[in-house]
Write a protein that holds these residues in place. Structure first.
Motif, mmCIF file in Angstrom:
data_model
loop_
_atom_site.group_PDB
_atom_site.id
_atom_site.type_symbol
_atom_site.label_atom_id
_atom_site.label_comp_id
_atom_site.label_asym_id
_atom_site.label_seq_id
_atom_site.Cartn_x
_atom_site.Cartn_y
_atom_site.Cartn_z
ATOM 1 N N LYS A 15 27.156 10.612 16.956
ATOM 2 C CA LYS A 15 27.797 11.912 17.147
ATOM 3 C C LYS A 15 29.274 11.787 17.521
ATOM 4 C CE LYS A 15 27.191 16.285 19.592
ATOM 5 N NZ LYS A 15 26.385 17.007 20.583
ATOM 6 N N CYS A 16 29.588 10.921 18.510
ATOM 7 C CA CYS A 16 30.970 10.862 19.003
ATOM 8 C C CYS A 16 31.658 9.524 18.770
ATOM 9 C CB CYS A 16 31.021 11.205 20.487
ATOM 10 S SG CYS A 16 30.357 9.907 21.568
ATOM 11 N N GLY A 17 30.909 8.484 18.408
ATOM 12 C CA GLY A 17 31.505 7.181 18.130
ATOM 13 C C GLY A 17 31.639 6.257 19.327
ATOM 14 N N LYS A 18 31.229 6.699 20.511
ATOM 15 C CA LYS A 18 31.297 5.833 21.703
ATOM 16 C C LYS A 18 30.378 4.635 21.508
ATOM 17 C CE LYS A 18 31.941 7.712 25.673
ATOM 18 N NZ LYS A 18 33.227 7.192 26.075
ATOM 19 N N LYS A 19 30.826 3.458 21.943
ATOM 20 C CA LYS A 19 30.060 2.231 21.759
ATOM 21 C C LYS A 19 29.474 1.762 23.084
ATOM 22 C CE LYS A 19 32.783 0.714 17.834
ATOM 23 N NZ LYS A 19 33.682 -0.301 17.304
ATOM 24 N N TYR A 20 28.255 1.215 22.986
ATOM 25 C CA TYR A 20 27.535 0.709 24.153
ATOM 26 C C TYR A 20 27.025 -0.698 23.900
ATOM 27 C CZ TYR A 20 27.469 5.510 25.824
ATOM 28 O OH TYR A 20 27.850 6.760 26.248
ATOM 29 N N ASN A 21 27.152 -1.560 24.913
ATOM 30 C CA ASN A 21 26.482 -2.860 24.914
ATOM 31 C C ASN A 21 25.032 -2.588 25.274
ATOM 32 O OD1 ASN A 21 28.749 -4.709 24.542
ATOM 33 N ND2 ASN A 21 29.412 -3.989 26.553
ATOM 34 N N VAL A 22 24.119 -3.125 24.481
ATOM 35 C CA VAL A 22 22.690 -2.883 24.704
ATOM 36 C C VAL A 22 21.990 -4.222 24.890
ATOM 37 C CG1 VAL A 22 20.584 -1.857 23.775
ATOM 38 C CG2 VAL A 22 22.809 -0.880 23.165
ATOM 39 N N THR A 23 21.133 -4.284 25.882
ATOM 40 C CA THR A 23 20.252 -5.423 26.064
ATOM 41 C C THR A 23 18.827 -4.908 25.980
ATOM 42 O OG1 THR A 23 21.851 -6.492 27.524
ATOM 43 C CG2 THR A 23 19.606 -7.349 27.561
ATOM 44 N N LYS A 24 18.076 -5.457 25.028
ATOM 45 C CA LYS A 24 16.681 -5.076 24.823
ATOM 46 C C LYS A 24 15.810 -6.193 25.373
ATOM 47 C CE LYS A 24 13.327 -4.162 21.165
ATOM 48 N NZ LYS A 24 13.148 -4.121 19.701
ATOM 49 N N ASN A 36 20.751 8.596 26.798
ATOM 50 C CA ASN A 36 21.626 9.516 26.090
ATOM 51 C C ASN A 36 23.077 9.092 26.276
ATOM 52 O OD1 ASN A 36 19.492 11.208 25.306
ATOM 53 N ND2 ASN A 36 19.587 12.319 27.229
ATOM 54 N N CYS A 37 23.856 9.228 25.223
ATOM 55 C CA CYS A 37 25.298 8.999 25.282
ATOM 56 C C CYS A 37 25.918 10.015 26.245
ATOM 57 C CB CYS A 37 25.884 9.172 23.873
ATOM 58 S SG CYS A 37 27.673 8.972 23.768
ATOM 59 N N GLN A 38 27.141 9.768 26.659
ATOM 60 C CA GLN A 38 27.826 10.715 27.540
ATOM 61 C C GLN A 38 28.010 12.073 26.882
ATOM 62 O OE1 GLN A 38 31.448 8.792 28.782
ATOM 63 N NE2 GLN A 38 30.371 7.394 30.149
ATOM 64 N N CYS A 39 28.031 12.116 25.534
ATOM 65 C CA CYS A 39 28.167 13.386 24.814
ATOM 66 C C CYS A 39 26.848 14.141 24.739
ATOM 67 C CB CYS A 39 28.731 13.151 23.411
ATOM 68 S SG CYS A 39 27.564 12.419 22.227
ATOM 69 N N GLY A 40 25.742 13.511 25.149
ATOM 70 C CA GLY A 40 24.437 14.151 25.153
ATOM 71 C C GLY A 40 23.519 13.728 24.017
ATOM 72 N N HIS A 41 24.029 13.013 23.029
ATOM 73 C CA HIS A 41 23.219 12.562 21.891
ATOM 74 C C HIS A 41 22.271 11.442 22.336
ATOM 75 C CE1 HIS A 41 22.232 11.754 17.706
ATOM 76 N NE2 HIS A 41 22.448 10.469 17.929
ATOM 77 N N GLN A 42 20.994 11.550 21.952
ATOM 78 C CA GLN A 42 20.007 10.524 22.315
ATOM 79 C C GLN A 42 20.213 9.276 21.471
ATOM 80 O OE1 GLN A 42 15.795 11.595 23.041
ATOM 81 N NE2 GLN A 42 15.350 10.050 21.496
ATOM 82 N N LEU A 43 20.424 8.138 22.139
ATOM 83 C CA LEU A 43 20.603 6.874 21.441
ATOM 84 C C LEU A 43 19.301 6.094 21.328
ATOM 85 C CD1 LEU A 43 23.981 5.542 22.869
ATOM 86 C CD2 LEU A 43 23.568 6.740 20.731
ATOM 87 N N GLU A 44 18.453 6.188 22.331
ATOM 88 C CA GLU A 44 17.218 5.389 22.317
ATOM 89 C C GLU A 44 16.163 6.060 23.172
ATOM 90 O OE1 GLU A 44 15.132 2.876 20.637
ATOM 91 O OE2 GLU A 44 17.197 2.158 20.530
ATOM 92 N N ARG A 45 14.916 5.971 22.708
ATOM 93 C CA ARG A 45 13.742 6.405 23.481
ATOM 94 C C ARG A 45 12.705 5.306 23.302
ATOM 95 N NH1 ARG A 45 11.437 11.144 25.366
ATOM 96 N NH2 ARG A 45 13.149 12.352 24.493
ATOM 97 N N TRP A 46 12.055 4.910 24.398
ATOM 98 C CA TRP A 46 11.067 3.844 24.301
ATOM 99 C C TRP A 46 9.859 4.155 25.159
ATOM 100 C CZ3 TRP A 46 15.797 3.646 26.562
ATOM 101 C CH2 TRP A 46 15.872 3.361 27.918
#
Length: 59
Positions: A15-24, A36-46
């Motif tokens: 949605k906004c292009g913000k990047k996140y480092n993710v560790t799974k 959720n991203c700071q803009c409110g868009h859901q990035l991941e659900r587990w």
């Protein structure tokens, strides 16, 4: 608690292009959550044998 496998990657918000480092973290216990991203868009659900950590990429 021991983890089975750990994966690192960068995820960009669609949605906004913000990047996140993710560790799974794959693990033998069930975890559930949502990120959720700071803009409110859901990035991941587990809901299973994984857990995630997210941190904003500083550019």
């Amino acid at each position: 608690m021991a983890t089975w496998d750990t994966t690192h990657y960068i995820q960009e918000c669609e949605k906004c292009g913000k990047k996140y480092n993710v560790t799974k973290h794959e693990q033998p216990v069930r975890e559930k959550g949502v990120f959720n991203c700071q803009c409110g868009h859901q990035l991941e659900r587990w809901n299973g044998g994984v857990d995630y950590t997210f941190s904003e990429v500083k550019e």
